[in-house]
Design a protein around this motif. Structure first.
Motif, short mmCIF file in Angstrom:
data_model
loop_
_atom_site.label_atom_id
_atom_site.label_comp_id
_atom_site.label_asym_id
_atom_site.label_seq_id
_atom_site.Cartn_x
_atom_site.Cartn_y
_atom_site.Cartn_z
N GLN A 68 0.84 -1.20 0.00
CA GLN A 68 0.00 0.00 0.00
C GLN A 68 0.88 1.26 0.00
N ARG A 69 1.54 1.47 -1.10
CA ARG A 69 2.44 2.62 -1.19
C ARG A 69 1.66 3.93 -1.22
N ASP A 70 0.45 3.89 -1.73
CA ASP A 70 -0.36 5.11 -1.78
C ASP A 70 -0.72 5.57 -0.36
N VAL A 71 -0.95 4.60 0.55
CA VAL A 71 -1.23 4.95 1.94
C VAL A 71 0.01 5.57 2.57
N PHE A 72 1.15 4.99 2.27
CA PHE A 72 2.41 5.56 2.78
C PHE A 72 2.58 7.00 2.33
N PHE A 73 2.36 7.26 1.04
CA PHE A 73 2.55 8.62 0.51
C PHE A 73 1.55 9.61 1.11
N ARG A 74 0.35 9.13 1.43
CA ARG A 74 -0.63 10.02 2.04
C ARG A 74 -0.13 10.52 3.40
N HIS A 75 0.45 9.62 4.19
CA HIS A 75 1.02 10.03 5.48
C HIS A 75 2.33 10.79 5.29
N TYR A 76 3.13 10.31 4.34
CA TYR A 76 4.43 10.96 4.09
C TYR A 76 4.25 12.42 3.69
N GLN A 77 3.20 12.69 2.91
CA GLN A 77 2.94 14.06 2.46
C GLN A 77 2.67 14.99 3.64
N LYS A 78 1.96 14.49 4.64
CA LYS A 78 1.67 15.31 5.82
C LYS A 78 2.96 15.62 6.58
N PHE A 79 3.78 14.60 6.78
CA PHE A 79 5.04 14.81 7.50
C PHE A 79 5.98 15.71 6.71
N LEU A 80 6.01 15.52 5.41
CA LEU A 80 6.84 16.37 4.56
C LEU A 80 6.39 17.82 4.69
N ASP A 122 9.06 39.58 12.84
CA ASP A 122 9.91 38.95 11.82
C ASP A 122 9.07 37.92 11.05
N LEU A 123 8.86 38.14 9.75
CA LEU A 123 7.91 37.34 8.96
C LEU A 123 8.63 36.43 7.97
N ASN A 124 8.23 35.17 7.96
CA ASN A 124 8.64 34.22 6.92
C ASN A 124 7.37 33.64 6.30
N VAL A 125 7.23 33.77 4.99
CA VAL A 125 6.02 33.33 4.30
C VAL A 125 6.37 32.20 3.34
N PHE A 126 5.54 31.15 3.33
CA PHE A 126 5.69 30.05 2.38
C PHE A 126 4.52 30.10 1.41
N LEU A 127 4.85 30.17 0.13
CA LEU A 127 3.84 30.23 -0.93
C LEU A 127 3.53 28.81 -1.39
N LEU A 128 2.32 28.34 -1.10
CA LEU A 128 1.95 26.95 -1.36
C LEU A 128 0.98 26.86 -2.54
N SER A 129 1.34 26.00 -3.51
CA SER A 129 0.46 25.81 -4.67
C SER A 129 -0.78 25.04 -4.26
N GLN A 130 -1.92 25.52 -4.67
CA GLN A 130 -3.17 24.87 -4.30
C GLN A 130 -3.25 23.49 -4.97
N GLY A 131 -3.65 22.48 -4.19
CA GLY A 131 -3.80 21.12 -4.72
C GLY A 131 -2.59 20.23 -4.50
N CYS A 132 -1.46 20.81 -4.09
CA CYS A 132 -0.24 20.02 -3.88
C CYS A 132 -0.01 19.71 -2.40
N TRP A 133 -0.56 20.53 -1.54
CA TRP A 133 -0.30 20.40 -0.11
C TRP A 133 -1.50 19.75 0.58
N PRO A 134 -1.25 19.01 1.67
CA PRO A 134 -2.34 18.34 2.40
C PRO A 134 -3.10 19.32 3.28
N ILE A 135 -3.79 20.25 2.63
CA ILE A 135 -4.55 21.28 3.36
C ILE A 135 -6.02 20.89 3.34
N THR A 136 -6.58 20.62 4.53
CA THR A 136 -8.00 20.23 4.62
C THR A 136 -8.91 21.43 4.91
N THR A 137 -8.41 22.34 5.78
CA THR A 137 -9.20 23.54 6.11
C THR A 137 -8.31 24.77 6.02
#
Length: 783
Positions: free
Chosen positions: A463-475, A535-550
C-alpha cells in the motif's frame, strides 16, 4: 599340355614357394615378438626383418595383381587366391596368440587379483603383437582388405572379441565391479589396472578401428573411427551394470546414514562425490556425467528436503549462527539446481517467523534508550526489522552467494512480514520523518545509507499510496519548519522513490519542495522580514499540492500581524499580477517573545495561538466570549490554542486545565506571577494538552472513513486507466492475461484479483470494453 597351361602351373608353384617363405619368416618374427612380450622388455626386431617380409608380400601381391589383370589369376593348392591366403596367415597368427592367452586366462579365472593382472597384461600384449604383425602385412590394407570392406586393425579387434572377450566378458565385468565396490568401501582407489579392463568395453563395440603405437608412453591402442557403435556397446555392456551397482550400493549406504545430522550427511556426501569423481577420471571418464547425475539424484535431490528441514537443517543453522555449515549445505544442494527451491523456502520461512515475532510483540514492548527518550513504536518496529533484514542480507551474500531464487525469498519474507502489519505504511512514514529530522550534522555517506534503507523498506510495501498520504503530511510539517528544513535531503529521498514508482504523488511532493524554494527566493529578492517587531517568513503553497483540509482566513488578526501581511501581499501582487493569495493561518508557526517582570521567554506556537495570546497586550483577562468575538477563532481551535498556555501556568482559569470551554463567561487571566526555569518552551497543541471530547473519536473515525473512501476512488481510477490502456493496445485479450498485466503495471499499490474484476465489470457497464459473444473469458475494446 599347351604352353599356356605349363606357364600357369609354373607360376602357381613359384607363388606357393613364396607364400611358404613368407609364412616361415613370419613364424620366426612372431616368435621373437612373443618372446619379447613374455620377458616384459622391449620387442627386439630389426627393421630390415620387418621390411623384408613387407617387401615379399608387396612383390607377391603385385605379381598376383598383374596376372589378375591378364586374366591369369594364380591360385594356390587350397584353391584360394594369394591375397586370401595372406589374410588367412594374418588371422592364423592372431588366432594362435589368442588361443594361448585364453588358455592362460582359464588357469587363473578363479583368482580375482590374477584375473585383473592377466587380462590387463594379455590385452596389452595382444595389441603389441597385432601392431607388429600389422607392419608386416600392412600392404594388404591397400591392396586386398578394401575389397572385403574392412582393414587389418578391425580384423585384429574382431578376432580378439570373438576368441577371447566374448568368452570372458562377464567375469571381467564382475571383477571390475568388485574392485569398484571395494574402492567405495575403503575410500581409496585400490588398483588402477581396472582402467585397462574398462577400456575393453570402450572399443569392443567398434566395427572400424585403427591400431596405433604411442612411442612416448610405450602404449598400443585401438582408435575408433565410428564412436557411435563403440558408445552403444559401452553403455549396454558396462555402463548400465555400473549404474545398477552404484544405485544398489548407495541406496543401502543412504539408508544407513539416515541418523546423521545434516552437517554429518553433507560431509559424507561430499566425500562420496570426490571419491566417485576420482574414480571416473581415473578409470571410466566416459561415465562421469551419468554417475554424477545418479549421485545427484540419490544424494542430493532425494535428500534435499529432509536435510534442509531436519532439526539440524536451515532453521537450526540460522538460529544458532552456524553460517559455515549453512554455506556447506548451500554448496551441496547447489549440485542439483532444482533443489534450491527447498532451501529458499526454508530461508523465507525462518525470516518470516522472526519478522512475525516482531509484529506480535512491538506494540507491547517499549525499550528505554540510554538518553531516556521513549522511542516511537514505528521507530522501534523498523529498527528491529532493519536489523533482521541486515542479518538476512549478510547471510544471502556471504553464505548463499546471492542466489537469485533465494533473493526472491528474501524479498518475499520481509514483504510478507511488513504487509501483515496494517500500520506499516503509516509507521514507515513516521519512521522516515524521524530519520530525516535527525539527519542534521550526519555525513553524506551515512545519510545516503540511511535513505537507502528507507527505500529498501518502501520497496516491500503493497500500500504505497497509503504511505505517501502520510508521508505528504510529515513532509509538509518539515518543509514549513525552518529549523528542521533540509531541502537537499528531501530531494535526495524523492529521487530514490522515483526509481521505485512512477506516480503522480511524486510530482505533488516535488511541487511542495519547489514551492519552498520559490518562497525563499522571493523573500530574498524582495528583502522581506526587516520589521524588528515582527519577523515574517512566508511560504507560498500551490493549491492542490499540499495536504490542506481547512483554511482559516477569516480570523481577525492583531494590527502588528495584519500590517505585515498586507505589505507582503502588495509586494507579491506587484510581481505576480492576477494571482490570488489566501492566508492559511492554521498552518503557520512562530516564536513569541513573552516579557514578564524581568524575565524573557521564547514561546514556540502556531499562528492561531499567536493571534489569541497577543490579545493580552490589551489587558490581563478576557472571557471566552471576548476571545471568540475579538478573533473569530472557532471554539475548538481556541481550546486547542489556549489550553497549552493554561497547562504551562502562563494563563490561569477557573476550571480544570484541560477541560472544554463550555462556559462562554469563564474568565482567562494572564498569570502575572509566572516564572519558569526553562526560557524556551514548546506550546504547540498536542494530545496531552487537549480536552477529551466525547465526539472526538467519532470525528476521527469519520475523517478516516472519508480518507479511505477518497483513497479507494483514487485506486479505482488507477486500475481503470491501466485496464483501458491495456485494452487500447491489445484490442482483444484473455481474462487471465488482462488480470496479470494489470497487476504488473501498478506499483503504487497491489490490487487484488477481486478488485480488478469489479473494475472490469464497471468498464463493461460503461461500454469501454465488452465480452466476446462465444467466449466470456475474452474481452474486446470498444472504440
Amino acid at each position: 599340355m599347351n604352353k599356356k597351361s605349363e606357364y600357369t602351373f609354373e607360376q602357381q608353384k613359384q607363388s606357393q614357394q613364396k607364400l611358404q617363405s613368407i609364412h616361415q619368416q613370419c613364424q620366426i618374427a612372431t616368435k621373437k615378438i612373443r618372446q619379447g612380450l613374455l620377458e616384459g622388455g622391449s620387442i627386439k626386431m630389426q627393421n630390415q626383418e620387418i621390411m623384408g617380409i613387407f617387401n615379399d608380400i608387396y612383390k607377391l601381391t603385385e605379381d598376383a595383381g598383374k596376372n589378375q589383370n591378364s586374366q591369369n589369376q594364380i591360385k594356390v593348392k587350397s584353391g584360394e587366391s594369394i591375397e586370401e591366403q595372406l589374410i588367412n596367415y594374418f588371422k592364423g597368427f592372431l588366432q594362435e596368440f589368442i588361443t594361448d592367452i585364453y588358455q592362460k586366462f582359464n588357469e587363473f579365472k578363479d583368482e580375482k587379483e590374477s584375473v585383473l593382472y592377466i587380462v590387463s597384461k594379455t590385452y596389452h600384449d595382444y595389441k603389441a603383437y597385432s601392431y607388429w604383425l600389422y607392419k608386416m602385412f600392412s600392404y594388404l590394407d591397400i591392396f586386398a582388405m578394401p575389397q572385403i570392406h574392412t582393414n587389418l586393425s578391425s580384423t585384429s579387434l574382431k578376432l580378439f572379441k570373438e576368441g577371447y572377450f566374448d568368452k570372458c566378458n562377464k567375469l571381467i565385468l564382475n571383477t571390475i565391479l568388485q574392485f569398484i565396490q571395494e574402492t567405495r568401501k575403503n575410500g581409496i582407489l585400490l588398483n588402477k589396472q581396472i582402467k585397462q579392463l574398462i577400456q575393453l568395453f570402450s572399443v569392443m563395440g567398434s566395427k572400424e578401428v585403427e591400431l596405433k603405437h604411442m612411442k612416448e608412453v610405450g602404449e598400443y591402442d585401438y582408435v575408433c573411427k565410428k564412436q557411435q557403435d563403440a558408445s552403444i556397446f559401452y553403455k549396454d555392456q558396462f555402463q548400465s551394470h555400473l549404474l545398477q551397482e552404484t544405485q544398489k550400493y548407495y541406496k543401502e549406504e543412504i539408508d544407513d546414514k539416515q541418523k546423521f545430522t545434516t552437517p554429518e550427511f553433507i560431509n559424507w556426501g561430499n566425500s562420496i562425490f570426490k571419491l566417485e569423481l576420482d574414480m571416473c577420471i581415473e578409470c571410466y571418464p566416459k561415465s562421469q556425467l551419468v554417475i554424477e547425475n545418479k549421485l545427484k539424484m540419490m544424494l542430493v535431490k532425494d535428500q534435499a528436503s529432509r536435510l534442509i528441514n531436519s532439526p539440524t537443517g536451515v532453521g537450526y543453522m540460522l538460529q544458532y549462527d552456524r553460517t559455515e555449515e549453512l554455506k556447506q549445505l548451500f554448496l551441496y544442494i547447489l549440485r542439483s539446481k532444482e533443489c534450491i527451491s527447498h532451501l529458499a523456502k526454508a530461508y523465507q520461512n525462518y525470516f518470516e517467523q522472526q519478522g512475525q515475532i516482531i509484529n506480535n510483540s512491538i506494540e507491547q514492548e517499549q525499550q528505554q534508550q540510554k538518553d531516556g527518550r521513549q522511542p516511537h513504536e514505528a521507530e522501534l518496529y523498523f529498527t528491529r526489522i532493519l536489523e533482521i533484514m541486515e542479518i538476512a542480507q549478510n547471510i544471502l551474500k556471504q553464505q548463499l552467494y546471492d542466489e537469485p531464487e533465494i533473493q526472491k525469498s528474501y524479498s518475499g519474507a520481509f514483504m510478507c512480514v511488513i504487509n501483515k502489519n496494517e500500520k506499516s505504511p503509516m509507521w514507515l512514514a513516521i519512521y522516515t520523518d524521524i530519520i530525516i529530522r535527525s539527519e542534521k550534522g550526519v555525513n553524506e555517506m551515512e545519510t545516503d545509507k540511511r535513505l537507502s534503507k528507507i527505500v529498501s523498506l518502501f520497496q516491500l510495501l503493497y500500500q504505497r499510496d497509503v504511505f505517501f498520504r502520510h508521508y505528504q503530511k510529515f513532509l509538509s510539517n518539515r518543509l514549513l519548519n525552518q529549523q528542521i528544513q533540509n531541502l537537499q535531503l528531501e530531494k535526495q529521498l524523492l529521487q530514490k522513490f522515483k526509481g521505485e514508482t512512477g506516480t503522480n504523488v511524486l510530482t505533488q511532493l516535488s511541487s511542495m519542495i519547489n514551492d519552498i524554494e520559490q518562497s525563499n527566493r522571493f523573500a530574498s529578492d524582495q528583502q522581506i522580514s526587516k520589521n524588528t517587531k515582527f519577523d515574517l517568513n512566508v511560504f507560498l503553497l500551490s493549491q492542490g499540492c499540499w495536504p490542506i483540509t481547512t483554511i482559516l482566513d477569516n480570523i481577525i488578526k492583531p494590527p502588528q500581524i495584519q500590517n505585515v501581511l498586507e505589505n507582503y501581499e502588495k509586494l507579491y501582487l506587484v510581481k505576480h499580477n492576477g494571482r490570488i493569495l489566501t492566508w492559511c493561518l492554521n498552518m503557520g508557526q512562530g516564536e513569541l517573545i513573552y516579557k514578564i517582570q524581568t524575565e524573557k521567554y521564547y514561546l514556540n506556537v502556531n499562528t492561531i495561538q499567536m493571534v489569541a495570546f497577543l490579545q493580552f497586550n490589551k489587558k490581563d483577562s478576557f472571557t471566552i466570549k471576548d476571545f471568540l468575538d475579538m478573533t473569530k477563532i472557532d471554539k475548538i481551535d481556541l481550546e486547542n490554542s489556549l489550553i497549552p498556555f493554561v497547562c504551562m501556568k502562563i494563563i490561569s482559569r477557573e476550571k480544570q486545565d484541560i477541560e472544554e470551554f463550555t462556559d462562554d463567561n469563564e474568565v482567562l487571566k494572564l498569570n502575572l506571577g509566572f516564572s519558569n526555569r526553562a526560557k524556551k518552551m514548546k506550546l504547540l497543541p498536542n494530545q496531552k494538552m487537549q480536552p477529551k471530547r466525547a465526539n472526538k473519536v467519532k470525528e476521527q473515525n469519520q475523517e478516516e472513513l472519508q480518507q479511505m473512501e477518497q483513497l479507494n476512488k483514487q485506486r479505482e481510477f488507477v486500475v481503470d486507466s491501466q485496464l483501458v490502456r491495456l485494452m487500447k493496445s491489445k484490442k482483444t485479450i484473455k481474462h487471465h492475461e488482462l488480470l496479470e498485466n494489470c497487476q504488473s503495471m501498478i506499483s503504487i499499490f497491489k490490487p487484488d484479483v477481486l478488485f480488478i474484476k469489479k473494475r472490469i465489470e464497471n468498464l463493461i457497464e460503461r461500454d469501454y470494453i465488452r465480452r466476446d459473444e462465444k467466449d466470456w473469458n475474452i474481452y474486446h475494446y470498444q472504440n
